[in-house]
Motif scaffolding. Structure first.
Motif, mmCIF file in Angstrom:
data_model
loop_
_atom_site.group_PDB
_atom_site.id
_atom_site.type_symbol
_atom_site.label_atom_id
_atom_site.label_comp_id
_atom_site.label_asym_id
_atom_site.label_seq_id
_atom_site.Cartn_x
_atom_site.Cartn_y
_atom_site.Cartn_z
ATOM 1 N N ARG A 63 39.934 76.931 14.002
ATOM 2 C CA ARG A 63 39.391 76.432 15.280
ATOM 3 C C ARG A 63 38.098 77.138 15.677
ATOM 4 N NH1 ARG A 63 44.094 78.158 15.825
ATOM 5 N NH2 ARG A 63 43.501 79.692 17.386
ATOM 6 N N THR A 64 37.453 77.811 14.748
ATOM 7 C CA THR A 64 36.170 78.464 15.030
ATOM 8 C C THR A 64 35.084 77.407 15.178
ATOM 9 O OG1 THR A 64 36.848 80.376 13.716
ATOM 10 C CG2 THR A 64 34.501 80.161 14.194
ATOM 11 N N SER A 65 34.233 77.560 16.174
ATOM 12 C CA SER A 65 33.122 76.633 16.385
ATOM 13 C C SER A 65 31.851 77.204 15.769
ATOM 14 C CB SER A 65 32.904 76.383 17.887
ATOM 15 O OG SER A 65 34.009 75.715 18.455
ATOM 16 N N LEU A 66 31.248 76.420 14.885
ATOM 17 C CA LEU A 66 29.992 76.821 14.248
ATOM 18 C C LEU A 66 28.955 75.726 14.504
ATOM 19 C CD1 LEU A 66 31.402 78.070 10.801
ATOM 20 C CD2 LEU A 66 30.731 79.476 12.755
ATOM 21 N N LYS A 67 28.138 75.940 15.509
ATOM 22 C CA LYS A 67 27.161 74.924 15.910
ATOM 23 C C LYS A 67 25.743 75.445 15.664
ATOM 24 C CE LYS A 67 30.287 73.244 19.538
ATOM 25 N NZ LYS A 67 30.449 72.945 20.992
ATOM 26 N N GLU A 68 25.048 74.782 14.745
ATOM 27 C CA GLU A 68 23.672 75.182 14.390
ATOM 28 C C GLU A 68 23.637 76.645 13.932
ATOM 29 O OE1 GLU A 68 21.201 73.128 14.247
ATOM 30 O OE2 GLU A 68 22.034 71.407 15.318
ATOM 31 N N ILE A 69 24.461 76.944 12.922
ATOM 32 C CA ILE A 69 24.573 78.320 12.427
ATOM 33 C C ILE A 69 23.875 78.454 11.069
ATOM 34 C CG2 ILE A 69 26.159 80.182 11.826
ATOM 35 C CD1 ILE A 69 26.239 79.267 14.773
ATOM 36 N N LYS A 70 23.126 79.539 10.900
ATOM 37 C CA LYS A 70 22.438 79.803 9.643
ATOM 38 C C LYS A 70 23.047 81.047 8.981
ATOM 39 C CE LYS A 70 18.037 77.858 11.214
ATOM 40 N NZ LYS A 70 16.580 78.128 11.469
ATOM 41 N N PHE A 71 23.416 80.874 7.715
ATOM 42 C CA PHE A 71 23.909 81.994 6.914
ATOM 43 C C PHE A 71 22.878 82.275 5.827
ATOM 44 C CE2 PHE A 71 27.747 79.813 8.453
ATOM 45 C CZ PHE A 71 28.451 80.866 9.029
ATOM 46 N N LYS A 72 22.420 83.519 5.746
ATOM 47 C CA LYS A 72 21.440 83.881 4.717
ATOM 48 C C LYS A 72 21.834 85.198 4.062
ATOM 49 C CE LYS A 72 16.491 84.761 3.912
ATOM 50 N NZ LYS A 72 16.466 84.005 2.643
ATOM 51 N N ASP A 73 21.802 85.216 2.730
ATOM 52 C CA ASP A 73 22.139 86.425 1.956
ATOM 53 C C ASP A 73 23.533 86.947 2.298
ATOM 54 O OD1 ASP A 73 19.587 86.575 0.639
ATOM 55 O OD2 ASP A 73 18.740 87.373 2.495
ATOM 56 N N CYS A 74 24.468 86.036 2.519
ATOM 57 C CA CYS A 74 25.820 86.435 2.901
ATOM 58 C C CYS A 74 26.820 86.266 1.754
ATOM 59 C CB CYS A 74 26.304 85.609 4.099
ATOM 60 S SG CYS A 74 25.445 85.982 5.648
ATOM 61 N N LYS A 75 27.819 87.126 1.748
ATOM 62 C CA LYS A 75 28.942 87.023 0.816
ATOM 63 C C LYS A 75 30.075 86.347 1.573
ATOM 64 C CE LYS A 75 31.790 89.874 -2.272
ATOM 65 N NZ LYS A 75 32.077 91.268 -2.714
ATOM 66 N N MET A 76 30.519 85.177 1.062
ATOM 67 C CA MET A 76 31.454 84.352 1.823
ATOM 68 C C MET A 76 32.537 83.807 0.895
ATOM 69 S SD MET A 76 28.452 82.336 3.956
ATOM 70 C CE MET A 76 29.494 81.832 5.314
ATOM 71 N N LEU A 77 33.313 84.692 0.323
ATOM 72 C CA LEU A 77 34.326 84.304 -0.655
ATOM 73 C C LEU A 77 35.605 83.824 0.031
ATOM 74 C CD1 LEU A 77 33.988 87.323 -3.132
ATOM 75 C CD2 LEU A 77 32.749 85.155 -3.179
ATOM 76 N N GLY A 78 36.182 82.751 -0.508
ATOM 77 C CA GLY A 78 37.515 82.328 -0.080
ATOM 78 C C GLY A 78 37.635 81.845 1.350
ATOM 79 N N LEU A 79 36.596 81.210 1.878
ATOM 80 C CA LEU A 79 36.660 80.712 3.255
ATOM 81 C C LEU A 79 37.140 79.268 3.293
ATOM 82 C CD1 LEU A 79 33.350 82.119 4.788
ATOM 83 C CD2 LEU A 79 35.576 83.184 4.580
ATOM 84 N N ASN A 80 37.811 78.883 4.367
ATOM 85 C CA ASN A 80 38.228 77.497 4.544
ATOM 86 C C ASN A 80 37.499 76.907 5.744
ATOM 87 O OD1 ASN A 80 39.402 75.006 4.695
ATOM 88 N ND2 ASN A 80 41.502 75.744 4.460
ATOM 89 N N PHE A 81 36.366 76.279 5.471
ATOM 90 C CA PHE A 81 35.577 75.689 6.546
ATOM 91 C C PHE A 81 36.253 74.454 7.125
ATOM 92 C CE2 PHE A 81 32.494 78.177 4.174
ATOM 93 C CZ PHE A 81 31.777 78.787 5.186
ATOM 94 N N GLY A 82 37.217 73.906 6.395
ATOM 95 C CA GLY A 82 37.962 72.766 6.909
ATOM 96 C C GLY A 82 38.820 73.112 8.103
ATOM 97 N N ASP A 83 39.067 74.397 8.334
ATOM 98 C CA ASP A 83 39.862 74.839 9.478
ATOM 99 C C ASP A 83 39.031 74.954 10.756
ATOM 100 O OD1 ASP A 83 42.216 74.968 8.079
ATOM 101 O OD2 ASP A 83 42.091 77.110 7.660
#
Length: 201
Positions: A63-83
């Motif tokens: 239920r996290t809200s991500l509105k107009e978010i920029k990720f740069k040079d990030c390590k993002m293993l095993g995330l479920n953006f569908g949640d």
């Protein structure tokens, strides 16, 4: 726990595994070289924030809200953006590692197809990422490594794969009308047929 509202603040080199990010709403904030490993970000609202050089692996995005978010040079293993909260969801990734992440949503059979239209993935590594039943219409994959990434029943209409590589997309299982591919990348559409393609002629 009391919800907070924080605006235009920079969080620099903070280890949120030791001091968890307080639940609330964050607008126009920058998170620079922060460690969120396995953190609980569920229910938090982010609006027009940037994450630069952060470790966001295995965080809880329920239920996290991500509105107009920029990720740069990030390590993002095993995330479920569908949640994530789908309302207003807009993100972009530049030079990120997204291996083993999922954009396919939860196992809830009532949940509608997850929409990630016009998402930009640039110069990023997406090994074994799951895009099953996503709507990626008009999304851009620019210089991305898509080794063993799963596209099944995915809407890829008008998506741009021209500069990406190592993808395998079955045209019979996915909607690819007006999607863009390079000449060398066409082989990735024919993997299931186990044929050899000579691109020199």
């Amino acid at each position: 726990m009391k919800q907070v509202f924080i605006e235009e603040k920079t969080f620099d080199r903070i280890d949120f595994t030791q001091n968890p990010l307080i639940k609330g709403e964050y607008e126009y904030c920058n998170f620079v070289n922060c460690n969120f490993l396995e953190s609980d970000l569920s229910g938090i609202k982010f609006l027009e924030c940037e994450f630069l050089g952060c470790n966001l692996s295995l965080v809880d995005l329920g239920r996290t809200s991500l509105k107009e978010i920029k990720f740069k040079d990030c390590k993002m293993l095993g995330l479920n953006f569908g949640d994530c909260n789908e309302f207003g969801f807009v993100v972009s990734f530049d030079t990120c590692i997204l291996n083993h992440s999922s954009f396919s949503g939860t196992a809830d059979p009532i949940k509608k197809r997850v929409k990630f239209k016009q998402t930009v993935f640039k110069n990023s590594q997406l090994h074994e990422v799951n895009f099953t039943e996503c709507d990626l219409s008009s999304s851009v994959f620019d210089l991305c490594d898509l080794t063993r990434t799963i596209f099944e029943y995915t809407i890829l209409e008008k998506a741009d794969f021209r500069n990406s590589f190592n993808y395998s997309i079955d045209p019979e299982l996915n909607r690819i009308k007006k999607a863009k591919f390079s000449r060398s990348g066409v082989a990735g559409l024919l993997d299931k047929y186990d044929i050899e393609i000579d691109l020199t002629n």
